[in-house]
Enzyme design. Sequence first.
Site, PDB file in Angstrom:
ATOM      1  CG  HIS A 110      -6.868  -3.012   3.499  1.00  0.00           C
ATOM      2  ND1 HIS A 110      -6.102  -2.029   2.829  1.00  0.00           N
ATOM      3  CD2 HIS A 110      -8.051  -2.812   3.072  1.00  0.00           C
ATOM      4  CE1 HIS A 110      -6.977  -0.950   2.396  1.00  0.00           C
ATOM      5  NE2 HIS A 110      -8.038  -1.472   2.325  1.00  0.00           N
ATOM      6  CG  HIS A 123      -9.031  -3.233  -1.898  1.00  0.00           C
ATOM      7  ND1 HIS A 123     -10.015  -2.389  -2.346  1.00  0.00           N
ATOM      8  CD2 HIS A 123      -8.653  -2.341  -0.820  1.00  0.00           C
ATOM      9  CE1 HIS A 123     -10.285  -1.314  -1.668  1.00  0.00           C
ATOM     10  NE2 HIS A 123      -9.415  -1.397  -0.689  1.00  0.00           N
ATOM     11  CG  HIS A 132     -10.408  -3.633  -8.541  1.00  0.00           C
ATOM     12  ND1 HIS A 132     -10.322  -3.775  -9.733  1.00  0.00           N
ATOM     13  CD2 HIS A 132      -9.789  -4.713  -8.036  1.00  0.00           C
ATOM     14  CE1 HIS A 132      -9.643  -4.784 -10.033  1.00  0.00           C
ATOM     15  NE2 HIS A 132      -9.423  -5.493  -8.927  1.00  0.00           N
ATOM     16  CG  HIS A 167     -13.538  -3.627 -11.819  1.00  0.00           C
ATOM     17  ND1 HIS A 167     -12.678  -3.051 -11.244  1.00  0.00           N
ATOM     18  CD2 HIS A 167     -14.612  -3.504 -11.646  1.00  0.00           C
ATOM     19  CE1 HIS A 167     -13.516  -1.995 -10.849  1.00  0.00           C
ATOM     20  NE2 HIS A 167     -14.760  -2.337 -10.994  1.00  0.00           N
ATOM     21  CG  ASP A 206      -1.843   0.933   1.289  1.00  0.00           C
ATOM     22  OD1 ASP A 206      -1.840   2.208   1.074  1.00  0.00           O
ATOM     23  OD2 ASP A 206      -3.012   0.689   1.370  1.00  0.00           O
TER      24      ASP A 206
END
Length: 110
Positions: free
Chosen positions: A100, A98, A96, A46, A30
């Site tokens: 973490h 994602h 989109h 996507h 990130d």
Amino acid sequence: MSDCIFCKIIQGDIPCNKVYEDEHVLAFHDIAPKADTHILVIPKQHIVNLSATTEDEWPIVTKVLQSINKVAAQENLEGFRVISNNGEKGGQEVFHMHWHVLAGSKLTGF
């Protein structure tokens, strides 16, 4: 999607500090880390988020989740937190899907 920043990263139009890639998944650091280690893991296809996932997209989501363990092992993470924000009210800023992956100093709270 032409205006999606993560799609542009996948296409190579925007550089990233890549840590993992396979046919379906890309993982990279990130640019605004919230922990000692902060890696984003995204599907190359996507998909907006978990709430918007269609039946035919679930196999890709599974591959993304499986790759998180590969990334953690590759990066020698002894413990880590996985977060996915869903929708604007859920804190999602890039639409989109994602995940973490956060690790490093002992993480507190949630």
